[in-house]
Structure formats: C-alpha cells, structure tokens
Scaffold this active site. Sequence first.
Site, mmCIF file in Angstrom:
data_model
loop_
_atom_site.group_PDB
_atom_site.id
_atom_site.type_symbol
_atom_site.label_atom_id
_atom_site.label_comp_id
_atom_site.label_asym_id
_atom_site.label_seq_id
_atom_site.Cartn_x
_atom_site.Cartn_y
_atom_site.Cartn_z
ATOM 1 N N HIS A 50 0.834 -1.194 0.000
ATOM 2 C CA HIS A 50 0.000 0.000 0.000
ATOM 3 C C HIS A 50 0.875 1.254 0.000
ATOM 4 O O HIS A 50 2.097 1.188 0.158
ATOM 5 C CB HIS A 50 -0.922 -0.008 1.208
ATOM 6 C CG HIS A 50 -1.997 -1.052 1.122
ATOM 7 N ND1 HIS A 50 -2.993 -1.189 2.060
ATOM 8 C CD2 HIS A 50 -2.241 -2.015 0.179
ATOM 9 C CE1 HIS A 50 -3.797 -2.183 1.721
ATOM 10 N NE2 HIS A 50 -3.358 -2.697 0.587
ATOM 11 N N GLU A 91 1.301 3.672 2.127
ATOM 12 C CA GLU A 91 2.060 3.951 3.341
ATOM 13 C C GLU A 91 3.325 3.106 3.411
ATOM 14 O O GLU A 91 4.385 3.602 3.830
ATOM 15 C CB GLU A 91 1.191 3.676 4.579
ATOM 16 C CG GLU A 91 -0.066 4.534 4.659
ATOM 17 C CD GLU A 91 -1.284 3.861 4.070
ATOM 18 O OE1 GLU A 91 -2.376 4.029 4.623
ATOM 19 O OE2 GLU A 91 -1.135 3.167 3.022
ATOM 20 N N SER A 122 -22.290 4.400 -37.339
ATOM 21 C CA SER A 122 -21.940 5.393 -36.324
ATOM 22 C C SER A 122 -20.463 5.774 -36.316
ATOM 23 O O SER A 122 -20.072 6.653 -35.558
ATOM 24 C CB SER A 122 -22.305 4.865 -34.927
ATOM 25 O OG SER A 122 -21.578 3.688 -34.634
ATOM 26 N N TRP A 134 -17.168 7.520 -37.847
ATOM 27 C CA TRP A 134 -16.977 7.955 -36.464
ATOM 28 C C TRP A 134 -17.730 9.253 -36.254
ATOM 29 O O TRP A 134 -17.629 10.156 -37.090
ATOM 30 C CB TRP A 134 -15.497 8.174 -36.176
ATOM 31 C CG TRP A 134 -14.676 6.913 -36.227
ATOM 32 C CD1 TRP A 134 -13.920 6.456 -37.245
ATOM 33 C CD2 TRP A 134 -14.541 5.962 -35.181
ATOM 34 N NE1 TRP A 134 -13.301 5.279 -36.901
ATOM 35 C CE2 TRP A 134 -13.673 4.955 -35.633
ATOM 36 C CE3 TRP A 134 -15.068 5.865 -33.889
ATOM 37 C CZ2 TRP A 134 -13.328 3.860 -34.842
ATOM 38 C CZ3 TRP A 134 -14.720 4.787 -33.113
ATOM 39 C CH2 TRP A 134 -13.856 3.806 -33.587
ATOM 40 N N ARG A 188 -7.419 -0.151 -25.641
ATOM 41 C CA ARG A 188 -6.318 -0.175 -26.595
ATOM 42 C C ARG A 188 -5.226 0.750 -26.073
ATOM 43 O O ARG A 188 -5.339 1.979 -26.140
ATOM 44 C CB ARG A 188 -6.795 0.294 -27.976
ATOM 45 C CG ARG A 188 -7.264 -0.829 -28.863
ATOM 46 C CD ARG A 188 -8.721 -1.163 -28.687
ATOM 47 N NE ARG A 188 -9.586 -0.241 -29.416
ATOM 48 C CZ ARG A 188 -10.923 -0.342 -29.394
ATOM 49 N NH1 ARG A 188 -11.520 -1.297 -28.705
ATOM 50 N NH2 ARG A 188 -11.667 0.512 -30.052
ATOM 51 N N SER A 222 -30.566 -11.494 -22.396
ATOM 52 C CA SER A 222 -31.558 -12.315 -21.707
ATOM 53 C C SER A 222 -31.932 -13.569 -22.483
ATOM 54 O O SER A 222 -32.396 -14.551 -21.900
ATOM 55 C CB SER A 222 -32.815 -11.484 -21.420
ATOM 56 O OG SER A 222 -33.332 -10.934 -22.611
ATOM 57 N N GLY A 262 -26.708 1.212 -26.321
ATOM 58 C CA GLY A 262 -27.672 1.929 -27.125
ATOM 59 C C GLY A 262 -28.711 2.655 -26.303
ATOM 60 O O GLY A 262 -28.691 2.651 -25.063
ATOM 61 N N THR A 313 -31.908 2.137 -25.714
ATOM 62 C CA THR A 313 -32.874 1.418 -24.881
ATOM 63 C C THR A 313 -32.310 1.100 -23.507
ATOM 64 O O THR A 313 -32.931 1.409 -22.477
ATOM 65 C CB THR A 313 -33.322 0.118 -25.586
ATOM 66 O OG1 THR A 313 -33.903 0.438 -26.846
ATOM 67 C CG2 THR A 313 -34.342 -0.618 -24.736
#
Length: 375
Positions: free
Chosen positions: A44, A46, A162, A164, A201, A225, A299, A301
């Site tokens: 740690h 300390e 999308s 860029w 990356r 799901s 996304g 939703t």
Amino acid sequence: MSRALILARRGLYTTQPNPRVGCVLVRDGHCVGEGWHERAGQPHAEINALAMAGDAANGATAYVTLEPCSHYGRTGPCADALVAAGVTRVIAAMQDPNPQVAGNGMARLKAAGIEVQVGLLESEARALNAGYIRRMSGKLPFVRLKMAMSLDGRTAMQSGESQWITGPFARREVQRLRARSCAVMSGVDSIIADDSRLTVRAEQLGLADAEPRVCQQPLRVILDSRLRLPPNAACLREPGRTLIATCEGYEVERRARLEAAGADLVVLPAGSDGRIDLAALLAHLARCEQVSEVLLETGATLAGAMLDAQLVDEMQLFVAPMLLGGDARPVVELPGLTRMAQQRPLEIRDIRALGNDWRITAVPCPCLGSELSRE
C-alpha cells in the site's frame, strides 16, 4: 495532501478493485518519503512511503489520502506499520468506508499515542475513489454512462452506422474511461450491431512514458436475456473475461456454445418487463466481481432503462459538431414522457473541448424519481 493526491492518481488505471491511495511523509518541514498504491496485492501507499523514508520516518507526519488499513488482507495493516516506524502524526483525507476498516485504523493509531486528523481535502479524495466508496457504502458500483452524439442529439444513422461521430481526442478519452473502469457494460443488440470488442487499446490512451501502464482489461459485461450473442463475437476472442448476464428460459445449447467460446454466464432474476433486473446485476457485480466502477457503453434502450431505474451516477456525453437529422437514432429512449413536468433534469458539472468535439459531464438531479416520477 495535494502531493499525496497527485501520487494517488498514478494508480487511476492500475489499482482496481482497490482504492487509489497516496502517502507523503514529512519531517522537520521536509519530505522524507512518499509512495502510492500501484496494484492490488502489492504494498500500500504507506508501506512504499515508509520504505523510501527508512529511519527518517521516526517522528514524521504522514499525509495519506485514505485512512490507513487495520486488517490483514493480501498485505498487513498499514496502521501497525506506521506505529512501528515511529510516525507521530497521521493526517488522512477521509475515513475508509470499508467496514473492515471504517475508523478502526485511526483508532489503532490513537491507541498507540499518535495524533490523528481526518478531513483535509476530503472532497478531492472522495472524487478520486467514487466507485470504491459507492461499492463499500451502497453495495453497488459507480455507473458512468458514456454516449457519443451529434449536436442534434443523435448517436447513429437509422441504419446503425456510427463510425466515427467524434474525433481522435474524444476517442482517446473514452479509452481512458475504459481503462479506469473495473467493467465495461453493454447490451447484446449493441454488440451484435457493431461487433464491439469493449477493450482498452493501450496505444490509444496517449499516456506519457512515465505514466503507469494498464495491467488488465476491464471485465466485459453483456446483457443478453435470450443468449443471442454469436459464439464468434469479437469480444470473446479478446484478452480478459466476458461475463454474459441472462435470465431463466435460455436454450441450454446456446449456453454451452458460449461457454465453449470462453464466456462466463450468470443467471439473474427478470424484472416486470421480462428483462434482466438491472439493480440485481449491479449488486452481483459489486458483491461477486468486486466491481467498483462500471462504464456503460450501449444503445438508447438500455441507457434509458438504466436512467429510468436511477442507476446512473454520472453521464459522459461527447458531442460532435455535426447534424445527423431526425431519422437518426436518439441518445436515450425514455418512454412515457409526454409533458414538461416529466422531464429528467441533469446537473452539468463540467464542459470542455476535446479537439473539435465537446465533453459534457453531467449527473442526474436528486429530484429524479421523486416529484417527477409521481407525475
């Protein structure tokens, strides 16, 4: 303490799931030792500072960004080490929210006759370890929602294209958000659409040579799901783990194929909508995976569902100077909002330029889910 906080930030990408901690030892007005926690399982802050100081730690004041630990984990108690070194005063920025410590470290120091003080630059220390504090005190991880969008609030063309929207500076910042997170979470639809890897990356982080390297990939968490993720998905071939969260009722053959491809699966209860209970998923990540910070890259939703469930702690919105038009996909879907009284207000904490783009840091207002939810 400012110097201790600077040291602690060196562990921003490397200490997960441990907190980022820095320590400075001062004697007779001079710094005699300093250190920071580099990686889980290693000494740690300390201990590193005491090693640098040697005998000069005797009679020194320790400035540490988090209460010294008082329990045995993979390393021994830092409180005992400070006592043994002869430190006479300890100033901590904040108390450790870990129930195994939570004041015990300072009590142990006081019992040894050491003067203690807590609260110096506490807000800065809490901001550095927001995820650790959230997991220890609220049993849930800190969730950041990251979205890249056009100036008219669109994230992709109607076709899903999308790349860029934002430029290289914004994309570098997203890589840094991934690197500091314990887990990157997305919905299966987003993964199928983009074949996302959800990895850090290193070459895109833009870190200076002296800055610490990322030592592990964040856990990839995919909400699926019905187990629709293809076994040949790119994220299953990357280093690190991919955890698929699903519900009862999946096809056994699909599970077998995904596990054979390297995925881990966890079966969680379903909510009233038949989808994965989001709060149960986050609780599982905090309890079983020691996840302190989640970066939600998904996304409209799932983003809307997480906001609606009041499970988003912070939003990182990257805005590009372009227009995609009304047919393009929105940032979030929040069904049922028909009147201004139902709006979901945000508090903007920061706005800054990243090349030609802008990054907006915002948090949902406390009133979200109280007066507004009763409308």
